[in-house]
Motif scaffolding. Structure first.
Motif, PDB file in Angstrom:
ATOM      1  N   VAL A   2       0.797  -1.143  -0.113  1.00  0.00           N
ATOM      2  CA  VAL A   2       0.041   0.063  -0.120  1.00  0.00           C
ATOM      3  C   VAL A   2       0.778   1.313  -0.051  1.00  0.00           C
ATOM      4  N   VAL A   3       2.050   1.225   0.675  1.00  0.00           N
ATOM      5  CA  VAL A   3       2.845   2.475   0.903  1.00  0.00           C
ATOM      6  C   VAL A   3       3.394   2.678  -0.467  1.00  0.00           C
ATOM      7  N   LEU A   4       4.063   1.802  -1.065  1.00  0.00           N
ATOM      8  CA  LEU A   4       4.619   1.664  -2.283  1.00  0.00           C
ATOM      9  C   LEU A   4       3.767   2.393  -3.404  1.00  0.00           C
ATOM     10  N   ALA A   5       2.598   1.643  -3.494  1.00  0.00           N
ATOM     11  CA  ALA A   5       1.502   2.052  -4.559  1.00  0.00           C
ATOM     12  C   ALA A   5       1.055   3.604  -4.295  1.00  0.00           C
ATOM     13  N   ALA A   6       1.059   4.051  -2.963  1.00  0.00           N
ATOM     14  CA  ALA A   6       0.581   5.568  -2.576  1.00  0.00           C
ATOM     15  C   ALA A   6       1.928   6.393  -3.026  1.00  0.00           C
ATOM     16  N   LEU A   7       2.976   5.953  -3.018  1.00  0.00           N
ATOM     17  CA  LEU A   7       4.178   6.768  -3.219  1.00  0.00           C
ATOM     18  C   LEU A   7       4.224   6.775  -4.680  1.00  0.00           C
ATOM     19  N   ALA A   8       4.045   5.706  -5.472  1.00  0.00           N
ATOM     20  CA  ALA A   8       4.148   5.666  -6.856  1.00  0.00           C
ATOM     21  C   ALA A   8       2.828   6.591  -7.424  1.00  0.00           C
ATOM     22  N   PHE A   9       1.813   6.426  -6.800  1.00  0.00           N
ATOM     23  CA  PHE A   9       0.499   7.555  -7.471  1.00  0.00           C
ATOM     24  C   PHE A   9       0.869   8.975  -7.202  1.00  0.00           C
ATOM     25  N   ILE A  10       1.578   9.259  -5.817  1.00  0.00           N
ATOM     26  CA  ILE A  10       1.737  10.430  -5.540  1.00  0.00           C
ATOM     27  C   ILE A  10       2.975  11.199  -6.780  1.00  0.00           C
ATOM     28  N   LYS A  11       3.726  10.424  -6.836  1.00  0.00           N
ATOM     29  CA  LYS A  11       5.026  10.662  -7.827  1.00  0.00           C
ATOM     30  C   LYS A  11       4.288  10.926  -9.200  1.00  0.00           C
ATOM     31  N   LEU A  59       1.184  11.616  -9.906  1.00  0.00           N
ATOM     32  CA  LEU A  59       0.338  12.958  -9.780  1.00  0.00           C
ATOM     33  C   LEU A  59       1.337  14.208  -9.858  1.00  0.00           C
ATOM     34  N   SER A  60       2.383  14.057  -9.000  1.00  0.00           N
ATOM     35  CA  SER A  60       3.092  15.299  -8.742  1.00  0.00           C
ATOM     36  C   SER A  60       3.760  15.658 -10.299  1.00  0.00           C
ATOM     37  N   GLU A  61       4.290  14.650 -11.006  1.00  0.00           N
ATOM     38  CA  GLU A  61       4.893  14.999 -12.247  1.00  0.00           C
ATOM     39  C   GLU A  61       4.004  15.497 -13.022  1.00  0.00           C
ATOM     40  N   GLN A  62       2.657  15.138 -13.189  1.00  0.00           N
ATOM     41  CA  GLN A  62       1.581  15.766 -14.082  1.00  0.00           C
ATOM     42  C   GLN A  62       1.478  16.965 -13.666  1.00  0.00           C
ATOM     43  N   GLN A  63       1.304  17.353 -12.344  1.00  0.00           N
ATOM     44  CA  GLN A  63       1.004  18.829 -11.648  1.00  0.00           C
ATOM     45  C   GLN A  63       2.200  19.678 -12.348  1.00  0.00           C
ATOM     46  N   ILE A  64       3.475  19.272 -12.064  1.00  0.00           N
ATOM     47  CA  ILE A  64       4.424  20.028 -12.396  1.00  0.00           C
ATOM     48  C   ILE A  64       4.435  20.371 -13.880  1.00  0.00           C
ATOM     49  N   LYS A  65       4.459  19.317 -14.674  1.00  0.00           N
ATOM     50  CA  LYS A  65       4.389  19.334 -16.325  1.00  0.00           C
ATOM     51  C   LYS A  65       3.179  20.455 -16.683  1.00  0.00           C
ATOM     52  N   LEU A  78       3.708  33.397 -16.320  1.00  0.00           N
ATOM     53  CA  LEU A  78       2.476  33.104 -15.727  1.00  0.00           C
ATOM     54  C   LEU A  78       2.568  31.412 -15.311  1.00  0.00           C
ATOM     55  N   PHE A  79       2.193  31.341 -14.043  1.00  0.00           N
ATOM     56  CA  PHE A  79       2.141  30.042 -13.704  1.00  0.00           C
ATOM     57  C   PHE A  79       0.658  29.573 -12.979  1.00  0.00           C
ATOM     58  N   ASP A  80       0.066  28.655 -13.704  1.00  0.00           N
ATOM     59  CA  ASP A  80      -1.382  28.413 -13.163  1.00  0.00           C
ATOM     60  C   ASP A  80      -1.331  27.045 -12.545  1.00  0.00           C
ATOM     61  N   PHE A  81      -1.804  26.912 -11.052  1.00  0.00           N
ATOM     62  CA  PHE A  81      -2.019  25.886 -10.614  1.00  0.00           C
ATOM     63  C   PHE A  81      -3.451  25.084 -10.851  1.00  0.00           C
ATOM     64  N   GLY A  82      -3.309  24.109 -11.532  1.00  0.00           N
ATOM     65  CA  GLY A  82      -4.314  23.399 -12.055  1.00  0.00           C
ATOM     66  C   GLY A  82      -5.449  23.027 -11.129  1.00  0.00           C
ATOM     67  N   GLY A  83      -4.926  22.829  -9.790  1.00  0.00           N
ATOM     68  CA  GLY A  83      -6.088  22.349  -8.791  1.00  0.00           C
ATOM     69  C   GLY A  83      -5.363  22.027  -7.628  1.00  0.00           C
ATOM     70  N   PRO A  84      -5.278  21.177  -6.418  1.00  0.00           N
ATOM     71  CA  PRO A  84      -4.872  20.974  -5.058  1.00  0.00           C
ATOM     72  C   PRO A  84      -3.473  20.571  -5.570  1.00  0.00           C
ATOM     73  N   LEU A  85      -2.625  21.158  -4.837  1.00  0.00           N
ATOM     74  CA  LEU A  85      -1.143  20.565  -4.888  1.00  0.00           C
ATOM     75  C   LEU A  85      -0.930  19.509  -3.958  1.00  0.00           C
ATOM     76  N   SER A  86      -0.469  18.493  -4.465  1.00  0.00           N
ATOM     77  CA  SER A  86       0.029  17.352  -3.787  1.00  0.00           C
ATOM     78  C   SER A  86       1.470  17.499  -2.859  1.00  0.00           C
ATOM     79  N   PHE A  87       1.580  16.934  -1.901  1.00  0.00           N
ATOM     80  CA  PHE A  87       2.842  17.179  -1.329  1.00  0.00           C
ATOM     81  C   PHE A  87       4.144  16.974  -2.242  1.00  0.00           C
ATOM     82  N   GLY A  88       3.799  15.852  -2.985  1.00  0.00           N
ATOM     83  CA  GLY A  88       4.918  15.428  -3.997  1.00  0.00           C
ATOM     84  C   GLY A  88       5.401  16.600  -5.077  1.00  0.00           C
ATOM     85  N   ALA A  89       4.028  17.228  -5.646  1.00  0.00           N
ATOM     86  CA  ALA A  89       4.536  18.426  -6.330  1.00  0.00           C
ATOM     87  C   ALA A  89       4.988  19.392  -5.689  1.00  0.00           C
TER      88      ALA A  89
END
Length: 548
Positions: A385-394, A396-402, A429-440
């Motif tokens: 569960v921890v590895l799956a959560a970390l992979a998802f956060i990673k 998600l954060s990569e997409q948010q940064i992208k 100009l920087f637009d945050f597309g939604g909530p920021l995950s702690f990974g991003a």
């Protein structure tokens, strides 16, 4: 609405009768494999099956000892040296924990365990069941408890087989794997294997048999705790509760798909908890929703609570009358039946297609499977569960940064796009597309620093689509403010809600920014930036012109 619907009375009775017959050999086999004895497995099916059906939230679900639960329970039984008061205290406590899961509505959270984790530990349990039964198939008992000693016992058993036991075991495997489907409608393969193997064992002696099987009703066992075993009992109870909850809810999902209904996950957990708590008080093996038995019940016409309760009544009649016959059952026959159970638990459907799916999911499944077999289930599930959560956060954060920086062609409003074009890169100009995950948030400041190169004189941070800031995101914003101040760049904040502004102000993140650097919308901010840059013909903003 009646508590026990009777609109499908005939179907529920037939479903219960058929499922009870199917459950008999499995209950005996699971009881024997658990260490508590075949009668404990039989009463586990009776008690858990009855109360889980009566109080549960899945009408067609049939509960009883399952492969995953028996693997864990066998470990608990061995760890606590078979002390009934301690062993069944863990079972009662597990039932109470499951009831609390249901009361506090944890059902929806338990179902959030990622599929690769579920696949990995279910397949791992299948491997464990097969490994534990291989020596018995050759007429020997594994040396010691646990998977590794069982695997180590296999070569010796193979080199020195009990030929009668091996013959019975091989015949049992042939029956459970290749029994004709048309005959299976009338006589289930495990039951046929059990009857034929027992008859051969009587005719050709020499294979180890179950021996004396107690008859009659079970005895009450008062749970007890000791200071030395308290942690072990509590850990075992948590694992049994979690595993039973996951196992049951997965079975409920299967039942939903077959019956086109929707189960109540929290009510199902309460029913499973009551069943296991009562089972522990009478020395019975703990159980969960059993997929195969539930499928048999549905296909035989069972739809409502009565079918699961009827299955238990059938087993109770057998326990009171036919227990002496069960003493003649050879260990090798039960081993053959359990090997088929282990084989069916392994997620072959996913394994056959795994190479076509995401490699990370396959790696995660393999890690969980390995930990399940060679370490323990609670570690396997926790790590998975921890590895799956970390992979998802990673991801998600990569997409948010992208998606963070908005370049000219991505701006929908034509006036904003024209202003950005005129400013020629002097405004970022920087637009945050939604909530920021702690990974991003961890890489946010660094990313803004990279994108806002030397030609950029003003940074505009658009918070319009950011509903809240947590501490990680707030610290990232603080880094951006500090970098802009140090580089002498202007900084505008746009569209910050009251909640976002209160966090920034409360943590004193942007004390150097005056109120005229906060804007309600992006267009106004861009116009103000254009005005300031127009005043500075050298494209260099002084600190007085545009304070950071």
């Amino acid at each position: 609405m009646k508590f026990i619907p009777t609109s499908n009375l005939r179907g529920d009775v037939m479903g219960g009768l058929t499922t009870g017959i199917v459950a008999l050999p499995l209950a005996l086999a699971f009881g024997e494999a658990s260490g508590a004895g075949p009668i404990a497995g039989l009463y586990g099916a009776i008690i858990v099956g009855f109360f889980a059906a009566l109080f549960g939230g899945t009408g067609s679900n049939v509960s009883g000892p399952t492969g995953p639960m028996v693997v864990v329970f066998a470990g608990v039984f061995a760890t606590l040296a078979g002390d009934p008061a301690l062993v069944f205290a863990a079972v009662v406590l597990a039932g109470i924990i499951q009831i609390l899961f249901g009361i506090f509505k944890f059902g929806q959270f338990i179902r959030l365990v990622p599929y690769p984790v579920v696949s990995g530990f279910m397949s791992g349990i299948g491997v464990i069941i097969i490994a534990l039964q291989m020596a018995r198939l050759f007429g020997h008992e594994p040396e010691g408890s646990g998977t590794i000693p069982a695997i180590a016992s296999i070569p010796g058993a193979v080199m020195d087989p009990n030929l009668v036991a091996l013959g019975i075991g091989v015949l049992t495997l042939a029956i459970v794997f290749f029994w004709p489907k048309n005959l299976g409608k009338w006589i289930p393969a495990p039951l046929a294997a059990l009857a034929i193997a027992t008859g051969l064992s009587v005719m050709f002696s020499g294979a180890p048999i179950l021996g004396d099987v107690p008859t009659g009703l079970p005895s009450f066992i008062m749970p007890a705790f000791s200071q030395d075993s308290l942690f072990v009992v509590f850990e075992a109870a948590i694992l049994l509760a979690l595993l039973g909850a996951i196992d049951s809810l997965l079975t409920s999902l299967v039942a939903d798909n077959m019956t086109r209904t929707r189960h109540d996950s929290n009510k199902e957990l309460v029913g499973q908890g009551i069943g296991n708590a009562v089972a522990g008080l009478f020395g019975a093996v703990p159980g969960a929703g059993a997929t195969m038995r539930t499928v048999v019940n549905i296909r035989s016409g069972g739809q409502f609570k009565l079918s699961g309760m009827m299955h238990s009544i059938v087993l109770l009649a057998i326990a009171l009358v036919l227990a002496p016959v069960a003493s003649l059952i050879p260990h090798a026959a039960l081993a053959g039946i359990l090997i088929k159970v282990g084989y069916d638990i392994i997620d072959w459907t996913y394994l056959k297609r795994a190479h076509k799916g995401p490699r990370w999911d396959l790696a995660l499944m393999a890690v969980v499977l390995g930990l399940t077999v060679f370490v323990d289930l609670i570690t396997a599930v926790a790590v998975g569960v921890v590895l799956a959560a970390l992979a998802f956060i990673k991801q998600l954060s990569e997409q948010q940064i992208k998606n963070l920086q908005v370049i000219d062609r991505e701006v929908v409003d034509p006036q904003e796009r024209e202003l950005l074009t005129q400013l020629g890169g002097r405004v970022s100009l920087f637009d945050f597309g939604g909530p920021l995950s702690f990974g991003a948030a961890a890489d946010l400041g660094h990313h803004v620093r990279e994108k806002a190169d030397g030609s950029t004189r003003i940074l505009i941070m658009d918070f319009t689509r950011v509903p809240f800031l947590d501490l990680s995101a707030a610290k990232a914003v603080e880094t951006i403010v500090e970098d802009a101040t140090h580089a002498g760049k202007g900084l505008f904040f746009v569209g910050a809600s009251k909640e976002v502004r209160s966090v920034i102000d409360g943590l004193a993140i942007a004390t150097a920014m005056s109120d005229d650097h906060w804007f309600d919308n992006r267009k106004v901010a861009l116009k103000e930036a254009a005005n300031l840059i127009e005043k500075d013909q050298t494209d260099t903003l002084s600190g007085a012109a545009v304070p950071a």
